[in-house]
Design an enzyme around this catalytic site. Structure first.
Site, PDB file in Angstrom:
ATOM      1  N   HIS A 184      -9.816   2.287  -0.276  1.00  0.00           N
ATOM      2  CA  HIS A 184      -9.805   1.157   0.657  1.00  0.00           C
ATOM      3  C   HIS A 184     -10.960   1.250   1.666  1.00  0.00           C
ATOM      4  O   HIS A 184     -10.741   1.096   2.869  1.00  0.00           O
ATOM      5  CB  HIS A 184      -8.450   1.133   1.378  1.00  0.00           C
ATOM      6  CG  HIS A 184      -8.021  -0.221   1.830  1.00  0.00           C
ATOM      7  ND1 HIS A 184      -8.732  -0.962   2.737  1.00  0.00           N
ATOM      8  CD2 HIS A 184      -6.956  -0.975   1.496  1.00  0.00           C
ATOM      9  CE1 HIS A 184      -8.103  -2.105   2.956  1.00  0.00           C
ATOM     10  NE2 HIS A 184      -7.021  -2.139   2.207  1.00  0.00           N
ATOM     11  N   GLU A 204     -11.581  -3.539  -3.546  1.00  0.00           N
ATOM     12  CA  GLU A 204     -10.551  -2.586  -3.953  1.00  0.00           C
ATOM     13  C   GLU A 204     -10.286  -2.784  -5.442  1.00  0.00           C
ATOM     14  O   GLU A 204      -9.579  -3.704  -5.834  1.00  0.00           O
ATOM     15  CB  GLU A 204      -9.277  -2.824  -3.149  1.00  0.00           C
ATOM     16  CG  GLU A 204      -9.481  -2.755  -1.655  1.00  0.00           C
ATOM     17  CD  GLU A 204      -8.405  -3.518  -0.896  1.00  0.00           C
ATOM     18  OE1 GLU A 204      -7.212  -3.287  -1.140  1.00  0.00           O
ATOM     19  OE2 GLU A 204      -8.754  -4.371  -0.071  1.00  0.00           O
ATOM     20  N   HIS A 258       0.787  -1.240   0.000  1.00  0.00           N
ATOM     21  CA  HIS A 258       0.000   0.000   0.000  1.00  0.00           C
ATOM     22  C   HIS A 258       0.821   1.292   0.000  1.00  0.00           C
ATOM     23  O   HIS A 258       0.508   2.242   0.730  1.00  0.00           O
ATOM     24  CB  HIS A 258      -0.955   0.010   1.193  1.00  0.00           C
ATOM     25  CG  HIS A 258      -2.087  -0.985   1.085  1.00  0.00           C
ATOM     26  ND1 HIS A 258      -2.509  -1.530  -0.102  1.00  0.00           N
ATOM     27  CD2 HIS A 258      -2.894  -1.544   2.049  1.00  0.00           C
ATOM     28  CE1 HIS A 258      -3.524  -2.361   0.120  1.00  0.00           C
ATOM     29  NE2 HIS A 258      -3.768  -2.397   1.411  1.00  0.00           N
TER      30      HIS A 258
HETATM   31  C1  BGC Z   1      -4.888  -6.310   1.759  1.00  0.00           C
HETATM   32  C2  BGC Z   1      -4.789  -7.022   3.077  1.00  0.00           C
HETATM   33  C3  BGC Z   1      -4.235  -6.036   4.059  1.00  0.00           C
HETATM   34  C4  BGC Z   1      -5.175  -4.861   4.152  1.00  0.00           C
HETATM   35  C5  BGC Z   1      -4.608  -3.835   5.081  1.00  0.00           C
HETATM   36  C6  BGC Z   1      -5.842  -5.166   1.924  1.00  0.00           C
HETATM   37  O1  BGC Z   1      -5.890  -4.452   0.737  1.00  0.00           O
HETATM   38  O2  BGC Z   1      -5.316  -7.162   0.731  1.00  0.00           O
HETATM   39  O3  BGC Z   1      -3.963  -8.139   2.982  1.00  0.00           O
HETATM   40  O4  BGC Z   1      -4.057  -6.614   5.308  1.00  0.00           O
HETATM   41  O5  BGC Z   1      -5.343  -4.300   2.907  1.00  0.00           O
HETATM   42  O6  BGC Z   1      -5.590  -3.132   5.640  1.00  0.00           O
END
Ligand code: BGC
Length: 346
Positions: A177, A311, A108
């Site tokens: 998210h 997402e 991320h």
């Molecule tokens: C991921 C998860 C991760 C989460 C974090 C998601 O987009 O796929 O694996 O733990 O984001 O908040």
């Protein structure tokens, strides 16, 4: 028509006071709140079949909590959402190294990704545009990247449009998210939600959550969500702690289509969320890593499986997997994607 309003909040970050803008978009049936911090959607209120409004996204009551926001509630995630194996990639023979913040991988956008940035906001018809400049070398990524995210609300559809330009070739993968619970945020689980995802294939992952490279058909697997599936029983059958996988909406070589990719329905309230996107994938994540330790809105604790995320994005680790859709943005190109979230009742 949508009513757009703005207020300015003073948020304490370490010893400095930050001015954070809170924008509200209101149509006859949907109410959305957005912060300039992280371009976070902090609230989405929609009606159930009896006309009762509830907030259907997880988050915090106070803007300060979004300074840390460890689970990325509602945030725009970038420069590259999802995982990059070993936080490393090669462009033009040069090796780039990112911060490792998730097991052996980068997740991320890094330690201070776009979810922690203070975006610049301007009003647009029916919404707000948030802009951010990510400098060359930001979190290890090459090139000065100018990015904007435009949220607009028309009737019962919230649209998110992503744009970006760069002056050096860089990987990019932007998503939102938001964590949804259609029964109302704070409800303990999503087991009574029915999910449909129109994907013929998904990406199996290794034990560090990186796609193995196989594009596996959903036929005869627990990942076949092409017809509505009740989540509770399906989650029990999965060998993993839940869904946290990319569903493939598009195959390399095919024309890019605006795809209706998912529909989630909550039979108890009648609330329905439909998602469509120009992105080639959607990460379906059933909040497997929530553990009740965060204090959410109204004092809610958010346990495992208390929400789901859809997402819309490029496939994880695409920058290292040549058979996946192109992950690079070059200086002469424009990055542009749109996702629509439509709220209704059944
Ligand atoms: C991921 C998860 C991760 C989460 C974090 C998601 O987009 O796929 O694996 O733990 O984001 O908040």
């Amino acid at each position: 028509m949508c009513e757009v309003n703005k207020e300015v909040l003073s948020v304490k970050s370490e010893s400095v006071q930050l001015s954070v803008e809170r924008w509200t978009l209101r149509s006859h049936s949907v109410y959305v709140e957005i912060l300039s911090l992280g371009a976070v959607i902090t609230s989405i209120k929609t009606k159930d079949r009896n006309g009762h409004l509830a907030d259907i996204v997880l988050g915090f009551d106070d803007a300060e909590s979004y300074l840390t926001n460890p689970r990325y509630f509602g945030a725009v995630v970038g420069r590259v959402a999802n995982r990059i194996a070993k936080g490393q990639f090669v462009i033009g023979g040069k090796v780039y190294k990112l911060a490792i913040n998730n097991g052996p991988n980068a997740l991320h956008g890094g330690i201070r990704g776009f979810d922690k940035a203070l975006w610049t906001c301007e009003a647009v018809d029916n919404g707000v545009r948030l802009s951010h400049i990510s400098p060359d070398g930001d979190e290890g990524y090459p090139g000065n990247l100018k990015v904007s995210v435009t949220y607009t609300l028309e009737a019962n559809t919230l649209s998110v449009q992503y744009h970006a330009h760069t002056d050096q070739t860089t990987p990019i993968n932007l998503t939102n998210h938001s964590y949804f619970n259609l029964s109302g945020q704070g409800t303990l689980d999503i087991y009574d939600h029915e999910v449909t995802i129109s994907a013929e294939a998904y990406l199996p992952v290794d034990d560090t959550m990186i796609p193995t490279g196989e594009i596996r058909s959903v036929d005869n697997t627990l990942f076949d969500l092409r017809k509505p599936v009740l989540l509770g029983p399906r989650l029990k059958e999965l060998p993993s702690p839940g869904f946290d996988h990319n569903f493939c909406l598009w195959v390399p070589g095919a024309p890019k289509l605006h795809t209706k990719c998912a529909r989630v329905m909550h039979p108890g309230t009648g609330r329905v969320l439909e998602v469509s996107t120009t992105q080639p994938g959607v990460q379906f994540y059933t909040s497997n890593f929530l553990d009740g330790s965060l204090r959410g809105k109204g004092g809610a604790t958010y346990p495992k499986h208390s929400a789901f995320c859809l997402e819309t994005q490029n496939w994880p680790d695409a920058v290292n997997q040549p058979q996946f859709p192109d992950a690079l943005l070059r200086p002469e190109e424009e990055y542009m994607h749109t996702t629509h979230f439509t709220f209704s009742v059944a």
